[in-house]
Design a protein around this motif. Structure first.
Motif, mmCIF file in Angstrom:
data_model
loop_
_atom_site.group_PDB
_atom_site.id
_atom_site.type_symbol
_atom_site.label_atom_id
_atom_site.label_comp_id
_atom_site.label_asym_id
_atom_site.label_seq_id
_atom_site.Cartn_x
_atom_site.Cartn_y
_atom_site.Cartn_z
ATOM 1 N N ALA A 292 9.865 7.615 -5.557
ATOM 2 C CA ALA A 292 8.987 8.038 -4.469
ATOM 3 C C ALA A 292 7.986 6.946 -4.135
ATOM 4 O O ALA A 292 7.703 6.069 -4.950
ATOM 5 C CB ALA A 292 8.247 9.320 -4.850
ATOM 6 N N LYS A 293 7.421 7.023 -2.913
ATOM 7 C CA LYS A 293 6.341 6.147 -2.466
ATOM 8 C C LYS A 293 5.433 6.924 -1.520
ATOM 9 O O LYS A 293 5.863 7.886 -0.867
ATOM 10 C CB LYS A 293 6.898 4.924 -1.723
ATOM 11 N N ALA A 294 4.193 6.463 -1.412
ATOM 12 C CA ALA A 294 3.253 7.015 -0.438
ATOM 13 C C ALA A 294 3.189 6.107 0.786
ATOM 14 O O ALA A 294 3.449 4.902 0.698
ATOM 15 C CB ALA A 294 1.873 7.158 -1.059
ATOM 16 N N ASP A 295 2.821 6.684 1.935
ATOM 17 C CA ASP A 295 2.664 5.890 3.149
ATOM 18 C C ASP A 295 1.191 5.833 3.559
ATOM 19 O O ASP A 295 0.315 6.404 2.902
ATOM 20 C CB ASP A 295 3.567 6.404 4.287
ATOM 21 N N ARG A 296 0.901 5.142 4.657
ATOM 22 C CA ARG A 296 -0.484 4.912 5.078
ATOM 23 C C ARG A 296 -1.191 6.199 5.498
ATOM 24 O O ARG A 296 -2.424 6.240 5.579
ATOM 25 C CB ARG A 296 -0.532 3.901 6.226
ATOM 26 N N HIS A 297 -0.425 7.251 5.775
ATOM 27 C CA HIS A 297 -1.014 8.533 6.130
ATOM 28 C C HIS A 297 -1.314 9.395 4.901
ATOM 29 O O HIS A 297 -1.800 10.518 5.045
ATOM 30 C CB HIS A 297 -0.079 9.295 7.069
ATOM 31 N N GLY A 298 -1.004 8.865 3.716
ATOM 32 C CA GLY A 298 -1.259 9.620 2.498
ATOM 33 C C GLY A 298 -0.184 10.627 2.154
ATOM 34 O O GLY A 298 -0.378 11.481 1.286
ATOM 35 N N ARG A 299 0.979 10.533 2.811
ATOM 36 C CA ARG A 299 2.113 11.399 2.497
ATOM 37 C C ARG A 299 2.967 10.750 1.423
ATOM 38 O O ARG A 299 2.907 9.540 1.215
ATOM 39 C CB ARG A 299 2.967 11.642 3.745
ATOM 40 N N ILE A 300 3.798 11.556 0.773
ATOM 41 C CA ILE A 300 4.729 11.048 -0.231
ATOM 42 C C ILE A 300 6.151 11.306 0.241
ATOM 43 O O ILE A 300 6.475 12.389 0.747
ATOM 44 C CB ILE A 300 4.485 11.702 -1.606
#
Length: 284
Positions: A104-112
């Motif tokens: 998994a990774k997070a994005d700039r919007h704070g989602r995973i």
């Protein structure tokens, strides 16, 4: 650094995975999925610590409000290492009972963004999910045998996701509502390249891929051309992360399962010759 460095510690990982850089702690965290352990390397003194979390511990990502979010078995949890304390945040409902989380990774919007796969890696029963900051989980793709290595553009306009079983890295556009566009093959691994596993992007848009079975990490240019590789003394290379204050150090995980290699399951440090991108966390 002329040669890759083996990080000194008293154990090897059965399936090392999911390394992240924590600027907050000045440390690299990574999991041993099959042993259910979370490891931490503090860069200031090279001290390695380990926690027994349990289950199939696929990944951890920092939570911006403190602690971590983690994928265990078929659920997403909050994790506080004081204890450790674990609370379920979301269940991946509808998952095959033979499946587990993997990467998994997070994005700039704070989602995973997180993938699942069958424990036996024997059928295409895995899926790809998005965890929003309000705790809602949406399945955005399906049909994976070995879901691996999300890598997400800095502007969250697109992402890369892999099915190692197909030896293919796919590219998806990310729509404004968080849904994904069409799954497009981006890089199909040739014979001798190994199988694509965990991935990360550098500051120049290069895609670094851990090559399972080929004993290396390989950089691909933004247009998908194979650029260069760094060889390692273990065949089953699983993932990589940029770390350090300048994000110019790279740490690479590996696996010992099913191989008889002195350095299988070691954590390596290599000199990537470039800088990475700041780590992102979960905002929920």
């Amino acid at each position: 650094m002329a040669q890759p460095r083996v990080v000194a510690r008293d154990r090897r990982d059965q399936l090392g995975e999911g390394p992240i850089w924590s600027a907050r702690d000045g440390a690299v965290y990574w999991t041993d999925i099959l042993s259910g352990r979370l490891n931490r390397l503090t860069l200031g003194d090279d001290r390695v610590e380990s926690w027994n979390i349990g289950g199939y511990l696929g990944w951890v990502i920092e939570r911006e409000r403190g602690g971590f979010v983690a994928g265990i078995d078929r659920r997403i949890v909050t994790l506080d290492l004081d204890g450790p304390r674990i609370e379920t945040l979301a269940e991946l409902t509808g998952e095959d009972p033979g499946n587990r989380v993997n990467d998994a990774k997070a994005d700039r919007h704070g989602r995973i963004w997180a993938g699942t796969m069958p424990v036996a890696a024997d059928r295409a029963s895995g899926a790809f999910y998005r965890l929003d900051t309000d705790g809602r989980v949406s399945r955005v793709d399906r049909g994976y045998r070995i879901a691996n290595g999300p890598a997400i553009a800095t502007d969250a306009s697109h992402l890369f996701h892999t099915d190692s079983g197909l030896r293919t890295i796919f590219r998806f556009d990310i729509n404004d509502d968080g849904s994904l566009g069409e799954r497009m093959p981006f890089i199909v691994f040739e014979q001798g390249w190994g199988d694509p596993d965990g991935m990360t992007l550098d500051a120049d848009g290069g895609l670094w891929v851990a090559c399972w079975g080929a004993g290396c990490v390989t950089r691909f240019t933004p247009d998908g051309n194979r650029d260069r590789s760094i060889a390692l003394l273990a065949s089953q290379i699983t993932s990589c992360v940029f770390a350090g204050q300048a994000l110019d150090r790279m740490f690479v995980t590996s696996a010992a399962v099913d191989v008889d290699e002195p350095l299988g399951g070691a954590l390596f440090e290599v000199d990537p010759g470039c800088r990475g991108l700041p780590a992102l966390g979960y905002r929920g």
